[in-house]
Design an enzyme around this catalytic site. Structure first.
Site, PDB file in Angstrom:
ATOM      1  CG  HIS A  53       6.685  14.980 -35.507  1.00 20.06           C
ATOM      2  ND1 HIS A  53       8.051  14.943 -35.457  1.00 20.06           N
ATOM      3  CD2 HIS A  53       6.249  13.826 -34.922  1.00 20.06           C
ATOM      4  CE1 HIS A  53       8.439  13.819 -34.863  1.00 20.06           C
ATOM      5  NE2 HIS A  53       7.363  13.116 -34.544  1.00 20.06           N
ATOM      6  CD  GLU A  55       7.842  20.347 -36.269  1.00 16.96           C
ATOM      7  OE1 GLU A  55       6.956  19.528 -35.935  1.00 16.96           O
ATOM      8  OE2 GLU A  55       8.958  20.377 -35.730  1.00 16.96           O
ATOM      9  NE  ARG A 194      -8.291   8.637 -10.340  1.00 19.21           N
ATOM     10  CZ  ARG A 194      -9.171   7.882  -9.696  1.00 19.21           C
ATOM     11  NH1 ARG A 194     -10.124   7.263 -10.376  1.00 19.21           N
ATOM     12  NH2 ARG A 194      -9.098   7.735  -8.391  1.00 19.21           N
ATOM     13  NE  ARG A 217     -15.983   5.472 -11.200  1.00 23.73           N
ATOM     14  CZ  ARG A 217     -15.003   5.570 -10.314  1.00 23.73           C
ATOM     15  NH1 ARG A 217     -13.774   5.213 -10.657  1.00 23.73           N
ATOM     16  NH2 ARG A 217     -15.211   6.044  -9.103  1.00 23.73           N
ATOM     17  N   GLY A 303      -1.788   5.530  -0.266  1.00 26.76           N
ATOM     18  CA  GLY A 303      -2.127   6.312   0.915  1.00 26.76           C
ATOM     19  C   GLY A 303      -0.913   7.052   1.457  1.00 26.76           C
ATOM     20  CG  LEU A 307       0.734  10.001  -1.085  1.00 27.63           C
ATOM     21  CD1 LEU A 307      -0.526  10.507  -0.397  1.00 27.63           C
ATOM     22  CD2 LEU A 307       0.941  10.735  -2.411  1.00 27.63           C
TER      23      LEU A 307
HETATM   24  N1  LIG Z   1      -7.932  10.994   1.392  1.00 31.28           N
HETATM   25  C1  LIG Z   1      -7.122  10.557   0.457  1.00 31.28           C
HETATM   26  O1  LIG Z   1      -6.734  11.295  -0.453  1.00 31.28           O
HETATM   27  C2  LIG Z   1      -6.669   9.146   0.466  1.00 31.28           C
HETATM   28  C3  LIG Z   1      -6.893   8.336   1.540  1.00 31.28           C
HETATM   29  N2  LIG Z   1      -6.427   7.061   1.547  1.00 31.28           N
HETATM   30  C4  LIG Z   1      -6.579   6.257   2.764  1.00 31.28           C
HETATM   31  O2  LIG Z   1      -5.283   5.927   3.220  1.00 31.28           O
HETATM   32  C5  LIG Z   1      -5.306   4.666   3.847  1.00 31.28           C
HETATM   33  C6  LIG Z   1      -4.100   3.884   3.476  1.00 31.28           C
HETATM   34  O3  LIG Z   1      -2.913   4.607   3.748  1.00 31.28           O
HETATM   35  P1  LIG Z   1      -1.650   3.882   4.354  1.00 31.28           P
HETATM   36  O4  LIG Z   1      -2.099   3.061   5.514  1.00 31.28           O
HETATM   37  O5  LIG Z   1      -0.639   4.908   4.600  1.00 31.28           O
HETATM   38  O6  LIG Z   1      -1.239   2.835   3.246  1.00 31.28           O
HETATM   39  P2  LIG Z   1      -0.836   2.826   1.677  1.00 31.28           P
HETATM   40  O7  LIG Z   1      -2.057   2.744   0.853  1.00 31.28           O
HETATM   41  O8  LIG Z   1       0.155   3.867   1.415  1.00 31.28           O
HETATM   42  O9  LIG Z   1      -0.174   1.397   1.610  1.00 31.28           O
HETATM   43  C7  LIG Z   1       0.951   1.178   2.434  1.00 31.28           C
HETATM   44  C8  LIG Z   1       1.554  -0.144   2.153  1.00 31.28           C
HETATM   45  O10 LIG Z   1       2.023  -0.193   0.819  1.00 31.28           O
HETATM   46  C9  LIG Z   1       3.237  -0.859   0.784  1.00 31.28           C
HETATM   47  N3  LIG Z   1       4.250   0.121   0.386  1.00 31.28           N
HETATM   48  C10 LIG Z   1       4.094   1.369  -0.049  1.00 31.28           C
HETATM   49  N4  LIG Z   1       5.255   1.937  -0.371  1.00 31.28           N
HETATM   50  C11 LIG Z   1       6.174   1.039  -0.112  1.00 31.28           C
HETATM   51  C12 LIG Z   1       7.562   1.035  -0.222  1.00 31.28           C
HETATM   52  N5  LIG Z   1       8.246   2.063  -0.700  1.00 31.28           N
HETATM   53  N6  LIG Z   1       8.228  -0.026   0.177  1.00 31.28           N
HETATM   54  C13 LIG Z   1       7.557  -1.065   0.661  1.00 31.28           C
HETATM   55  N7  LIG Z   1       6.227  -1.146   0.749  1.00 31.28           N
HETATM   56  C14 LIG Z   1       5.548  -0.096   0.384  1.00 31.28           C
HETATM   57  C15 LIG Z   1       3.492  -1.372   2.198  1.00 31.28           C
HETATM   58  O11 LIG Z   1       2.945  -2.658   2.263  1.00 31.28           O
HETATM   59  P3  LIG Z   1       3.566  -3.815   3.213  1.00 31.28           P
HETATM   60  O12 LIG Z   1       3.270  -3.420   4.600  1.00 31.28           O
HETATM   61  O13 LIG Z   1       2.859  -5.042   2.761  1.00 31.28           O
HETATM   62  O14 LIG Z   1       5.019  -3.856   2.955  1.00 31.28           O
HETATM   63  C16 LIG Z   1       2.739  -0.408   3.030  1.00 31.28           C
HETATM   64  O15 LIG Z   1       2.326  -0.898   4.280  1.00 31.28           O
HETATM   65  C17 LIG Z   1      -6.580   3.988   3.420  1.00 31.28           C
HETATM   66  O16 LIG Z   1      -7.314   3.696   4.578  1.00 31.28           O
HETATM   67  C18 LIG Z   1      -7.272   4.961   2.519  1.00 31.28           C
HETATM   68  O17 LIG Z   1      -8.622   5.096   2.854  1.00 31.28           O
HETATM   69  C19 LIG Z   1      -5.751   6.534   0.496  1.00 31.28           C
HETATM   70  C20 LIG Z   1      -5.529   7.298  -0.607  1.00 31.28           C
HETATM   71  C21 LIG Z   1      -5.916   8.678  -0.690  1.00 31.28           C
HETATM   72  N1  LIG Z   2     -10.989   9.948   0.009  1.00 31.05           N
HETATM   73  C1  LIG Z   2     -10.676  10.736  -1.047  1.00 31.05           C
HETATM   74  C2  LIG Z   2      -9.866  10.274  -2.107  1.00 31.05           C
HETATM   75  N2  LIG Z   2      -9.384   9.019  -2.088  1.00 31.05           N
HETATM   76  C3  LIG Z   2      -8.665   8.422  -3.225  1.00 31.05           C
HETATM   77  O1  LIG Z   2      -9.533   8.097  -4.313  1.00 31.05           O
HETATM   78  C4  LIG Z   2      -9.566   6.679  -4.496  1.00 31.05           C
HETATM   79  C5  LIG Z   2     -10.912   6.214  -5.025  1.00 31.05           C
HETATM   80  O2  LIG Z   2     -10.834   6.180  -6.406  1.00 31.05           O
HETATM   81  P1  LIG Z   2     -12.084   5.733  -7.320  1.00 31.05           P
HETATM   82  O3  LIG Z   2     -12.648   4.459  -6.751  1.00 31.05           O
HETATM   83  O4  LIG Z   2     -11.551   5.537  -8.703  1.00 31.05           O
HETATM   84  O5  LIG Z   2     -13.088   6.842  -7.251  1.00 31.05           O
HETATM   85  C6  LIG Z   2      -9.209   6.176  -3.125  1.00 31.05           C
HETATM   86  O6  LIG Z   2      -8.767   4.871  -3.070  1.00 31.05           O
HETATM   87  C7  LIG Z   2      -8.084   7.118  -2.749  1.00 31.05           C
HETATM   88  O7  LIG Z   2      -6.902   6.852  -3.487  1.00 31.05           O
HETATM   89  N3  LIG Z   2      -9.612  11.129  -3.145  1.00 31.05           N
HETATM   90  C8  LIG Z   2     -10.129  12.382  -3.198  1.00 31.05           C
HETATM   91  O8  LIG Z   2      -9.884  13.118  -4.177  1.00 31.05           O
HETATM   92  N4  LIG Z   2     -10.917  12.825  -2.205  1.00 31.05           N
HETATM   93  C9  LIG Z   2     -11.208  12.069  -1.134  1.00 31.05           C
HETATM   94  O9  LIG Z   2     -11.948  12.539  -0.268  1.00 31.05           O
HETATM   95 ZN   LIG Z   3       9.325  16.210 -36.227  1.00 24.80          ZN
END
Ligand SMILES: NC(=O)C1=CN([C@@H]2O[C@H](COP(=O)(O)OP(=O)(O)OC[C@H]3O[C@@H](n4cnc5c(N)ncnc54)[C@H](OP(=O)(O)O)[C@@H]3O)[C@@H](O)[C@H]2O)C=CC1
Ligand SMILES: Nc1c(N[C@@H]2O[C@H](COP(=O)(O)O)[C@@H](O)[C@H]2O)[nH]c(=O)[nH]c1=O
Ligand SMILES: [Zn+2]
Length: 364
Positions: A53, A55, A194, A217, A303, A307
């Protein structure tokens, strides 16, 4: 005046404590300094889970141990009073006859909470508590949430276009890769984030459409445990998250003991396929499992559905939202969120907003 001096040394403790970020969970980050006649004669921090720790490291750093009898120990968290992986720090303080201890915050961990302070006071040590308490609580927000709310600390992160989308509208022949909204500097920052959390959670559509690697990475540090929500096990086996390089958890509605698991996943090291009941409180079951696995914090990278579910239930503590200088016109809509803004910055033309959730849901 005295408080200013206390704050000055406590700030140094917090600075030291933060050096443990990403390496000490499920323990808290802790820093300590030992001051003799207005001079720091030893300092230390908790470097790694299982190691000494703060300390202990601070005391070890003092060359002339006789000075400890006339010194003040500053420490950012109440000294422990239980034998865990290391002996109690209260004993160390008493053995070295340190007469004064200044503490930022009480330890929320049940086995300690208040008893360290009590023991020191009962043995004649002059103890001051509460110096830079808010700052110390913020630093250890993951640890505090884990023990008081019985769930991991949850950081939501996404990137959206100026017209409010996180992805384009995909077609059957769209390439399986992310559509980038943010620039390289933002990606580096995300990799740093991350490295600071224990887990990284995504929904199955994200893995199906983007094939993300979800590793560290572009920064140094540990990879988080990959966590996938895949109710029907629809994610193809060839996705990068199944490369066996990182611990991986898949939450599914399928029976994990069935042949599905063996046939699909038996070749992948570090993979846990966990059955939960999606007809009930899926998030609660997932968070419970992560607590059992000592995952103290997660970053949720999408996605939108994944969220939004967490936002609706109040299972989030921080959101970090990028607004990139792009328009998609149609596609996957960004989640909607209401939180308390705590800051924003501009990174090469991309705006980054930080929100906190002051009414986050407990999971008792
Ligand atoms: N710009 C960005 O920061 C990011 C963009 N993206 C984009 O977002 C898109 C995907 O988003 P989206 O379509 O909303 O999908 P998600 O990636 O959020 O996946 C959704 C699926 O996950 C399962 N799921 C998630 N939470 C639950 C829950 N609480 N209970 C049950 N099932 C759950 C379900 O599957 P099921 O239907 O099988 O039950 C649901 O259809 C991608 O095309 C990707 O490119 C993704 C991440 C970040
Ligand atoms: N498109 C998008 C994001 N997308 C997120 O990053 C993931 C890709 O992760 P990796 O393959 O490890 O680089 C992708 O699946 C999604 O969760 N993130 C961002 O900061 N900015 C962006 O514009
Ligand atoms: Zn201690």
């Amino acid at each position: 005046m005295v408080n200013n001096i206390h704050e000055q040394y406590m700030r140094r403790c917090l600075e030291l404590a933060e050096c443990g970020l990403g390496n000490v969970a499920p323990n808290p980050m802790v820093g300590a300094v030992i001051v003799h006649n207005g001079k720091i004669i030893g300092e230390g921090y908790h470097r790694k889970f299982g190691e000494p720790h703060a300390e202990v490291n601070a005391v070890n750093a003092v060359e002339d141990k006789d000075l400890l009898r006339e010194s003040t120990l500053y420490v950012s968290l109440e000294p422990c009073n239980h034998a865990g992986k290391t002996p109690p720090c209260t004993n160390l303080i008493l053995e070295h006859k340190i007469p004064r201890v200044v503490i930022a915050m009480v330890d929320p961990f049940e086995k300690v909470s208040g008893s360290g302070i009590q023991k020191l006071r009962a043995n004649g040590v002059d103890v001051t508590v509460g110096i830079l308490e808010d700052e110390a609580k913020w630093l250890n927000r993951r640890f505090i949430t884990f023990y008081t709310k019985k769930r991991p600390y949850i950081i939501l992160k996404w990137a959206q276009t100026l017209d409010g989308f996180i992805d384009i509208e995909r077609t059957a022949d769209s390439p399986i890769e992310p559509n980038w909204i943010t620039n390289n500097a933002c990606r580096t920052l995300v990799h740093r984030w991350r490295s600071e959390e224990n887990g990284i959670l995504v929904g199955n559509k994200t893995v199906i459409n983007d094939n993300p690697q979800l590793n560290v990475r572009y920064w140094h540090g540990s990879n988080p445990t990959r966590i996938l929500i895949d109710r029907t096990l629809a994610t193809p086996n060839d996705r990068a998250i199944f490369d066996g390089t990182q611990p991986t958890v898949v939450f599914t509605g399928k029976n994990s003991g069935s042949s599905t698991r063996k046939e699909l996943f038996s070749h992948i090291p570090f993979l846990d396929v966990v059955s939960i009941d999606f007809a009930k409180d899926a998030e609660v079951q997932m968070l419970d499992y992560l607590v059992q696995k000592n995952i103290q914090s997660i970053i949720v990278e999408g996605g939108s559905k994944t969220l939004q579910n967490l936002i609706t239930l109040g299972y989030w503590d921080e959101a970090r939202i990028f607004y990139g200088p792009k328009l998609f016109f149609k596609g996957v809509k960004a989640p909607s969120i209401v939180g308390e803004p705590i800051g924003s910055e501009e990174i090469d033309g991309t705006r980054l907003f930080y929100l906190v959730n002051s009414s986050a849901t407990d999971k008792q």
